[in-house]
Scaffold this active site. Structure first.
Site, short mmCIF file in Angstrom:
data_model
loop_
_atom_site.label_atom_id
_atom_site.label_comp_id
_atom_site.label_asym_id
_atom_site.label_seq_id
_atom_site.Cartn_x
_atom_site.Cartn_y
_atom_site.Cartn_z
N ASP A 13 0.62 -1.37 -0.07
CA ASP A 13 0.10 -0.27 -0.08
C ASP A 13 0.54 0.97 0.08
OD1 ASP A 13 -1.89 -1.60 0.18
OD2 ASP A 13 -2.45 -1.82 2.54
N LYS A 16 1.67 1.88 -5.24
CA LYS A 16 2.19 1.02 -6.66
C LYS A 16 1.74 2.18 -7.18
CE LYS A 16 1.99 -2.30 -4.65
NZ LYS A 16 2.31 -1.68 -2.72
N GLY A 40 -4.98 -4.28 -4.11
CA GLY A 40 -5.59 -3.26 -4.48
C GLY A 40 -4.65 -2.32 -4.80
N HIS A 41 -4.92 -1.61 -5.68
CA HIS A 41 -4.09 -1.01 -6.40
C HIS A 41 -4.82 0.57 -6.56
CE1 HIS A 41 -0.27 -3.80 -7.16
NE2 HIS A 41 -0.42 -3.52 -5.96
N GLN A 225 1.99 -6.33 -3.42
CA GLN A 225 2.24 -5.90 -1.92
C GLN A 225 3.78 -5.62 -1.90
OE1 GLN A 225 1.54 -9.74 -3.75
NE2 GLN A 225 -0.88 -8.94 -3.01
P1 GDP Z 1 -0.63 0.38 -3.35
O1 GDP Z 1 -1.80 -1.68 -3.15
O2 GDP Z 1 0.40 0.59 -3.17
O3 GDP Z 1 -0.88 1.08 -4.78
O4 GDP Z 1 -0.77 1.35 -3.03
P2 GDP Z 1 -3.40 1.86 -1.98
O5 GDP Z 1 -3.65 2.14 -3.38
O6 GDP Z 1 -2.84 0.00 -2.02
O7 GDP Z 1 -2.78 2.55 -1.16
C1 GDP Z 1 -2.38 3.91 -1.30
C2 GDP Z 1 -3.59 5.08 -1.48
O8 GDP Z 1 -3.32 6.32 -1.18
C3 GDP Z 1 -4.47 4.95 -2.27
O9 GDP Z 1 -5.81 5.58 -2.07
C4 GDP Z 1 -4.02 6.17 -3.47
O10 GDP Z 1 -5.03 6.73 -3.51
C5 GDP Z 1 -3.45 6.93 -2.37
N1 GDP Z 1 -2.10 8.04 -2.46
C6 GDP Z 1 -1.57 7.58 -3.55
N2 GDP Z 1 -0.20 8.68 -3.32
C7 GDP Z 1 -0.86 9.48 -2.59
C8 GDP Z 1 -0.47 10.45 -2.07
O11 GDP Z 1 1.00 11.30 -2.70
N3 GDP Z 1 -1.22 11.62 -1.20
C9 GDP Z 1 -1.84 10.64 -0.89
N4 GDP Z 1 -2.67 11.94 0.03
N5 GDP Z 1 -2.46 9.51 -1.43
C10 GDP Z 1 -1.97 9.15 -2.22
P1 IMO Z 2 -0.81 -4.01 -2.04
O1 IMO Z 2 -0.46 -4.72 -4.07
C1 IMO Z 2 -0.90 -4.64 1.98
C2 IMO Z 2 -1.25 -8.82 3.82
C3 IMO Z 2 -2.14 -8.83 4.09
C4 IMO Z 2 -1.90 -10.09 5.34
C5 IMO Z 2 -0.29 -10.71 4.46
C6 IMO Z 2 -0.80 -12.45 4.07
O2 IMO Z 2 -2.80 -4.08 -2.60
O3 IMO Z 2 -0.05 -3.37 -1.26
P2 IMO Z 2 -2.46 -12.91 1.43
O4 IMO Z 2 -3.14 -12.88 1.79
O5 IMO Z 2 -1.36 -12.32 1.22
O6 IMO Z 2 -2.22 -13.84 2.15
O7 IMO Z 2 -1.91 -12.28 3.20
O8 IMO Z 2 -0.10 -9.66 3.58
N1 IMO Z 2 -1.14 -7.73 2.43
C7 IMO Z 2 -1.31 -6.87 1.95
N2 IMO Z 2 -1.00 -5.31 2.59
N3 IMO Z 2 -0.94 -4.50 1.04
C8 IMO Z 2 -0.68 -5.39 -0.18
O9 IMO Z 2 -1.34 -5.80 -1.13
C9 IMO Z 2 -0.95 -6.89 0.52
N4 IMO Z 2 -2.08 -8.29 0.20
C10 IMO Z 2 -1.29 -8.97 1.34
O10 IMO Z 2 -3.33 -8.14 5.28
O11 IMO Z 2 -0.80 -9.02 6.60
MG MG Z 3 -3.07 -1.49 -1.82
#
Ligand code: GDP
Ligand code: IMO
Ligand code: MG
Length: 430
Positions: A13, A16, A40-41, A225
């Site tokens: 998270d 990416k 979840g991207h 991840q």
């Molecule tokens: P990922 O799994 O690495 O793709 O990240 P996620 O999408 O799960 O979580 C990142 C969250 O931060 C999302 O809600 C993005 O829309 C948000 N986000 C990404 N970059 C920024 C930033 O520079 N500032 C803020 N405030 N939010 C951001």
């Molecule tokens: P993105 O790509 C954050 C965590 C779960 C748990 C552990 C194992 O959005 O960054 P799993 O279901 O993979 O066996 O769970 O890994 N986890 C993540 N945490 N971002 C993710 O993906 C994750 N995918 C799995 O919360 O701790």
């Molecule tokens: Mg994510």
């Protein structure tokens, strides 16, 4: 043209998805190489939000080849749902431009049930998985009984494998986990129905990539991840079941590692984690609450609140080593706006001595205290800055200190969720 691999340097998270979308402009193909719909991207483009779980985050850009590599575990029902969801948002997933590796392993309904049943059995010691069946599907792959996408094109072979798998997993579900079992006919019919929908997308993705490389085109490898969730280099056993680090960009895509020119680590300006396991800089105070609230730190897949804490330089130094980072993207700098003082964990302390590098045994982390360095915060919102020079001096000092402590240059800074809220200092594709 260069090829860039994107990896998370913390516990996932990091942002990416946003950066993959941004950099897809400079690539011809984007490929997911590991994980599954546990990811979840999130992308925000001119205020419109898209959350992707399986399909590469390059999908919103027109005319880019989007691929799912052999290293991914794929739930066919989740993929079909995602294709439909994207169509509702006006994004067409075209079978000329979206392909899935025939070698990718399937997540079957019994994998999900096993995932949930195991967590239930572990009770307090649970990993806190996403419950998507990721771990059990990777186990079947390693046990050499997994069902692959290519099996969907061979009904007889598929039925034989399914029968074998069900005999084993139903036995375990019933007798070891006291959980529900599955009927062969139901899974067979459901899967065959989905196979008809997915057949046009199934391809030899490694060969396709090889041809893309041959044409001198650029590839963006999208990791899911983060390094601390890597099955070997993370906080084992509180990890996911795949190799999340850069080396797997090659293995999980079906090409060789010499193709990777730039390894780009995505790094949040502070630390978050979802699920159980050690997190030395976790904060259960007003600052932790600020980070969670201002950063909207809720899982994009499960909606669970993310644990929040200060930046941990030991974690990111570890990520720099195991990924061989070329440069980093610093995300969510804006979330630190208005905090009086900022802390950076520079080392851990255990029994009076300092630990500067990630311990090989992650259980040691439970016995460590973070050693903090304090820096002044800033008042002016960083999102107002269009160039590095416009950033408040305290923000610049924070960025420089992160670079010093991790030994990695920051090439992009993100100051908001939207695609436009980004400063590219040095484009990894140039
Ligand atoms: P990922 O799994 O690495 O793709 O990240 P996620 O999408 O799960 O979580 C990142 C969250 O931060 C999302 O809600 C993005 O829309 C948000 N986000 C990404 N970059 C920024 C930033 O520079 N500032 C803020 N405030 N939010 C951001
Ligand atoms: P993105 O790509 C954050 C965590 C779960 C748990 C552990 C194992 O959005 O960054 P799993 O279901 O993979 O066996 O769970 O890994 N986890 C993540 N945490 N971002 C993710 O993906 C994750 N995918 C799995 O919360 O701790
Ligand atoms: Mg994510």
């Amino acid at each position: 043209m260069p090829n860039v691999a994107i990896v998370g340097t913390q516990w996932g998270d990091e942002g990416k998805g946003k950066i993959v979308d941004l950099l897809t402009e400079f690539a011809d193909a984007v490929i997911r190489f590991q994980g599954g719909h546990n990811a979840g991207h999130t992308l925000v483009i001119h205020g419109k939000k898209y959350v992707l779980h399986l399909i590469p985050s390059g999908i919103v850009r027109a005319n880019k080849l989007c691929l799912i590599g052999n290293g991914v575990v794929l739930d066919p029902a989740a993929l079909i749902e995602e294709i439909q969801h994207l169509a509702e948002l006006g994004v067409t997933v075209n079978s000329n431009l979206f392909k899935i590796s025939a070698q990718a392993n399937l997540i079957m309904p019994y994998h999900r049930e096993l995932d949930v049943a195991r967590e239930k059995r572990k009770g307090k010691g649970k990993i806190g998985t996403t419950g998507r069946g990721i771990g059990p599907a990777y186990e079947d792959r390693a046990a050499r009984r997994g069902i692959r996408l290519s099996d969907l094109l061979n009904r007889q072979g598929f039925e034989a494998k399914l029968r074998d798998n069900l005999a084993y997993h139903n036995f375990m579900l019933e007798n070891f986990y006291d959980a529900s079992t599955f009927a062969f006919e139901t899974i067979r019919d459901d899967t065959m129905r989905m196979a008809n929908i997915l057949a046009p997308y199934i391809e030899d993705v490694g060969q396709l990539l090889h041809e893309v490389i041959g044409k001198g085109q650029s590839i963006l490898f999208e990791g899911a991840q983060g390094t601390m969730l890597d099955v070997e280099h993370g906080t084992y056993p509180y990890v996911t079941s795949s190799t999340t680090v850069a080396g797997n960009a090659a293995t999980g895509s079906g090409i060789g590692p010499t193709v990777l020119n730039h390894i780009l680590g995505i790094t949040k300006a502070y630390t978050t984690r979802v699920g159980s396991g050690p997190m030395p800089t976790e904060l259960n105070d007003a600052v932790g609450e600020h980070l969670g609230r201002v950063g909207h730190e809720f899982g994009a897949t499960t909606g669970r609140p993310r644990r929040c804490g200060w930046f941990d330089a030991v974690v990111v130094r570890h990520a720099a080593r195991v990924n061989g980072l070329s440069s980093m993207v610093l995300t969510k700098l804006d979330v630190l706006d208005g905090l009086e003082k900022l802390r950076i964990c520079v080392a851990y302390e255990r029994n009076g001595s300092q630990i500067k590098n990630m311990p090989a045994d992650p259980s040691v982390l439970d016995m460590c205290e973070p050693v903090y360095e304090e820096l002044p915060g800033w008042k002016t919102p960083v999102a107002q800055a269009k160039r590095m020079e416009d950033l408040p001096p305290e923000a610049l000092a924070y960025i420089r200190r992160l670079e010093e402590l991790t030994g990695v240059a920051i090439s992009i800074i993100s100051t908001g969720a939207d695609r436009d809220q980004t400063m590219i200092i040095k484009n990894p594709f140039s």
